[in-house]
Design an enzyme around this catalytic site. Structure first.
Site, PDB file in Angstrom:
ATOM      1  N   PHE A 401      27.833  75.913 -16.985  1.00  0.00           N
ATOM      2  CA  PHE A 401      27.391  75.249 -15.765  1.00  0.00           C
ATOM      3  C   PHE A 401      28.480  74.346 -15.217  1.00  0.00           C
ATOM      4  O   PHE A 401      29.111  73.600 -15.972  1.00  0.00           O
ATOM      5  CB  PHE A 401      26.155  74.388 -16.036  1.00  0.00           C
ATOM      6  CG  PHE A 401      24.913  75.159 -16.357  1.00  0.00           C
ATOM      7  CD1 PHE A 401      24.146  75.721 -15.352  1.00  0.00           C
ATOM      8  CD2 PHE A 401      24.497  75.314 -17.668  1.00  0.00           C
ATOM      9  CE1 PHE A 401      22.994  76.423 -15.644  1.00  0.00           C
ATOM     10  CE2 PHE A 401      23.346  76.012 -17.972  1.00  0.00           C
ATOM     11  CZ  PHE A 401      22.586  76.579 -16.957  1.00  0.00           C
ATOM     12  N   ASP A 402      28.690  74.422 -13.904  1.00  0.00           N
ATOM     13  CA  ASP A 402      29.447  73.372 -13.240  1.00  0.00           C
ATOM     14  C   ASP A 402      28.548  72.129 -13.209  1.00  0.00           C
ATOM     15  O   ASP A 402      27.326  72.228 -13.343  1.00  0.00           O
ATOM     16  CB  ASP A 402      29.798  73.824 -11.825  1.00  0.00           C
ATOM     17  CG  ASP A 402      30.484  72.736 -11.028  1.00  0.00           C
ATOM     18  OD1 ASP A 402      31.392  72.096 -11.577  1.00  0.00           O
ATOM     19  OD2 ASP A 402      30.085  72.523  -9.866  1.00  0.00           O
ATOM     20  N   LYS A 403      29.152  70.960 -13.048  1.00  0.00           N
ATOM     21  CA  LYS A 403      28.342  69.733 -13.037  1.00  0.00           C
ATOM     22  C   LYS A 403      27.876  69.379 -11.629  1.00  0.00           C
ATOM     23  O   LYS A 403      26.699  69.502 -11.313  1.00  0.00           O
ATOM     24  CB  LYS A 403      29.127  68.567 -13.639  1.00  0.00           C
ATOM     25  CG  LYS A 403      28.431  67.212 -13.503  1.00  0.00           C
ATOM     26  CD  LYS A 403      29.312  66.085 -14.006  1.00  0.00           C
ATOM     27  CE  LYS A 403      28.803  64.735 -13.535  1.00  0.00           C
ATOM     28  NZ  LYS A 403      29.042  64.509 -12.097  1.00  0.00           N
ATOM     29  N   THR A 404      28.803  68.969 -10.783  1.00  0.00           N
ATOM     30  CA  THR A 404      28.446  68.434  -9.474  1.00  0.00           C
ATOM     31  C   THR A 404      27.915  69.535  -8.565  1.00  0.00           C
ATOM     32  O   THR A 404      28.592  70.522  -8.305  1.00  0.00           O
ATOM     33  CB  THR A 404      29.661  67.760  -8.819  1.00  0.00           C
ATOM     34  OG1 THR A 404      30.185  66.776  -9.709  1.00  0.00           O
ATOM     35  CG2 THR A 404      29.269  67.105  -7.507  1.00  0.00           C
ATOM     36  N   ALA A 596      27.478  79.427 -13.720  1.00  0.00           N
ATOM     37  CA  ALA A 596      26.663  78.959 -12.606  1.00  0.00           C
ATOM     38  C   ALA A 596      27.412  77.856 -11.886  1.00  0.00           C
ATOM     39  O   ALA A 596      27.797  76.854 -12.505  1.00  0.00           O
ATOM     40  CB  ALA A 596      25.314  78.446 -13.107  1.00  0.00           C
TER      41      ALA A 596
END
Length: 716
Positions: A401-404, A596
């Site tokens: 997963f990307d964060k922002t 994602a």
């Protein structure tokens, strides 16, 4: 899968059998849009399909609907080689005639008159139920193509030739009946996405240059036009709210069951329902380019790219049908010569074998299941760009997963504050932050809320690059800035350090308010988790999938967000090329890895991953074009739901293939031992087809809620 094979939409076309390209071709605004022709046929490579068959009735006159047409398809089962299917009345009459022929054969006296009457009834049944099939079959035989109509033509002709005319009549009548039933059942899968077309209104209320409103065809509305959406009406095109506030039902596009509050600046999707107040919107996507158009076109193109199981079944069926035809010839000719069977008995068994041999159930078992799976995903706001991705998602072992913008909402909010002076500092901070366009300043203003009292007037307002802002209020100079700005003014104290460190350890951005003498207030701003992030991570863990966070943010913020979401493995401060290397490492460690993300910087990693998931509501166009799956409402729980749907699809595919081959294997044995009749052959063929269609349509049913217990917040 290599990175270069899927990285961008500008690459060379895929090789035959490869998944459809991820970039969706978008027609020009206002171009006609036709209902999607989703293929769930049992047409095999090299066989004669519906090219020869005239439809049972002329296509209904198309009606204009927002620039696209819906055409009645009558009795034509798209791609299916059954010729012109008769209507229900003719099928009923054929069944009555076939029953009469059977009764005349079984109960009538052995006289020429009764024989003639029985044969006449049998011929009438065949003419009523199967003339189109018979003609199509004979044309196929002349071309050397062995499809279902060719097999039926041979079987009926042979049955009549050896005196089994009652069975020939009943076989044709039952075949037509079963095909009609299958036509209706498979149509549910074909039309599952096409029904979305009806959601777009044909007309739109457009504001004219003089300010008046005029209703015009939605296909003629241009980009930038202002459109009015009345309460209870559907949004005609994609756009952005300019005036008004209200709730909009977006379930038709995003799959979100609850209405979504809309205010100026929020996005609206074509086909969604305005449930509350009048809204004015500025059109951002004209007809043919809307999100709804993308969904419909993507599913249509996804089915055009056959899934791995579907390609295997097609290749198998192309070999299987001629092989069984050869076996039937061997039985008809070889058995009397080598085994001493009677010629009529051997020919009869061979004809039964031919009817059983139809690969329809086997070939239709895969497309109807895949289309149903794609439709079920689209209804939940999951846009899967190909049957290959729908099948492969079941093998995901890790999700990065990307964060922002993915794990977090991507919008900073005020999450904490502390006062080192009087309450007046809050009004001063609100006044200074309100003059700035910086996201952190906007978050402070939104977090402090509105006040009934008038804010103090700010004079000599100045933005200090990399430090904050300053201004004069009531004759005093105030600074609203970061740690560096306070340290440069020698205003940093142990008390301020302690308060700031507590927030910075949690990855929050700290902004301080100070006058010329001391720091008076502290404001902590952070990007908060998406509401579904914790549940989404828990769902993945329950499926045995490892969640990982890959982000370009600094380590403290990444660790804080990951801990709150329940993600143990975190890699922070990554540039796009570092994310590529991280994806490769995860693939080496865990196996099939998904990614994602939502931003342009995520596109390389989305392409490198085995399956890329893009956030559709907040994501960039580059990310959505590069990804293999688009989550339209940004609900992270849809990632696990895609995996569950993929596993369900695979289970149903295996069930269907097993059913189709198993039933045929049983009746093959019965036919070779002389225990199977023509009637049984029809039930073996069409019964298996109906079973696999019905089983495949189960994918359209709502998925049961997963039992994933997670810790509940005692304060919730």
């Amino acid at each position: 899968m290599t990175e270069t094979s899927r990285s961008t939409a500008s690459q060379a076309p895929p090789q035959p059998g490869s998944p459809a390209p991820v970039a969706l071709p978008m027609p020009k605004a206002g171009t006609a849009r036709r209902a999607p022709q989703i293929n769930v046929s049992c047409c095999t490579p090299g066989s004669s399909c519906s090219d020869d068959a005239a439809p049972a009735k002329a296509p209904a006159a198309p009606h204009s609907h927002d620039g696209h047409d819906h055409e009645g398809r009558g009795g034509e089962h798209e791609g299916h080689e059954h010729g012109a299917l008769p209507g229900w009345g003719r099928i009923g009459a054929a069944l009555v005639a076939a029953t009469g022929a059977e009764l005349a054969h079984l109960l009538g006296p052995d006289t020429p008159i009764w024989h003639g009457a029985g044969m006449a009834l049998a011929a009438a049944a065949i003419l009523l139920a199967g003339l189109g099939v018979y003609k199509s079959g004979m044309r196929s035989l002349l071309r050397g193509q062995l499809g279902i109509s060719a097999l039926m033509a041979v079987a009926v002709t042979g049955a009549f030739a050896i005196g089994q005319w009652p069975e020939a009549a009943m076989v044709m009548a039952l075949y037509a009946l079963a095909e009609r039933i299958e036509e209706g059942a498979a149509g549910r899968a074909r039309n599952a996405i096409g029904s979305l077309l009806a959601l777009s209104p044909e007309q739109a209320d457009v504001q004219q240059p003089g300010g008046e409103w005029r209703s015009v065809p939605a296909a003629e509305v241009a980009l930038g036009d202002t459109v009015r959406v009345r309460p209870g009406g559907r949004v005609p095109l994609d756009g952005t709210v300019t005036t008004g506030r209200g709730a909009v039902d977006e379930s038709s596009v995003t799959g979100e069951s609850l209405a979504v509050d809309k205010a100026p600046g929020d996005r609206l999707y074509a086909g969604t329902l305005n449930a509350q107040a009048e809204l004015l919107m500025q059109v951002t996507s004209a007809a043919g380019n809307t999100t709804l158009d993308r969904i419909i076109r993507s599913v249509e193109e996804a089915q055009a790219s056959r899934a791995p199981t579907q390609r295997f079944v097609d290749r198998f069926a192309a070999i299987y049908t001629p092989a069984v035809f050869v076996l039937a010839v061997v039985v008809a000719v070889g058995a009397p010569l080598l085994l001493g069977w009677g010629w009529l008995d051997a020919i009869y068994r061979a004809l039964v074998l031919l009817v059983i041999a139809c690969p329809c159930a086997l070939v239709i078992s895969t497309p109807v299941t895949v289309v149903s799976g794609l439709a079920a995903a689209a209804r939940r706001g999951i846009l899967v760009k190909g049957g290959a991705w729908l099948e492969q998602a079941r093998g995901i072992r890790a999700v990065a997963f990307d964060k922002t913008g993915t794990i977090t909402a991507g919008r900073p909010v005020l999450v904490g504050q502390a006062q080192f002076g009087g309450d007046a500092a809050t009004d001063v901070a609100r006044a200074l932050a309100g003059r700035s366009d910086h996201p952190v300043s906007k978050a402070i203003v939104a977090g402090l809320g509105e006040t009934e009292a008038s804010l103090p007037e700010v004079e000599d307002f100045t933005a200090l690059a990399g430090r904050g802002v300053q201004g004069r209020i009531a004759g005093s100079t105030w600074h609203l800035g970061n740690r560096r700005a306070m340290q440069e003014r020698n205003l940093w104290t142990d008390a301020v350090e302690a308060a700031a460190a507590a927030h910075e350890e949690q990855g929050r951005s700290v902004t301080l308010l100070a006058d010329t003498g001391a720091v008076r207030a502290l404001f902590a701003v952070a990007d908060t988790l998406r509401p579904q992030a914790v549940q989404a991570v828990a769902d993945l863990k329950a499926l045995g999938i490892v969640p990982v966070m890959l982000t370009g943010d600094h380590a403290a913020a990444a660790q804080a967000a990951a801990k709150e979401a329940g993600i143990a493995e975190v890699q922070a401060s990554l540039l796009p090329e570092h994310k590529l290397a991280a994806i490769a490492a995860l693939q080496q460690k865990h196996g099939m890895t998904a990614m994602a993300g939502d931003g342009i910087n995520d596109a390389p990693a989305l392409a490198k991953a085995d399956i890329g998931f893009a956030m559709g509501a907040a994501g960039t166009d580059v990310a959505m074009e590069t990804a293999d799956v688009v989550i339209m409402n940004d609900d992270l729980r849809r990632v696990a739901e895609t995996v569950r749907l993929s596993r369900r699809t695979h289970t149903v595919l295996v069930q269907n293939i097993t059913l189709a081959l198993g039933i045929k294997a049983v009746f093959f044995g019965l036919a070779l031992t002389g225990q199977a009749t023509m009637w049984m052959a029809v039930f073996a063929d069409m019964g298996a087809s109906l079973l696999v269609v019905a089983n495949g349509l189960r994918m359209l049913r709502p998925e049961r809620a997963p039992k994933t217990p997670i810790a509940q917040d005692p304060q919730a």
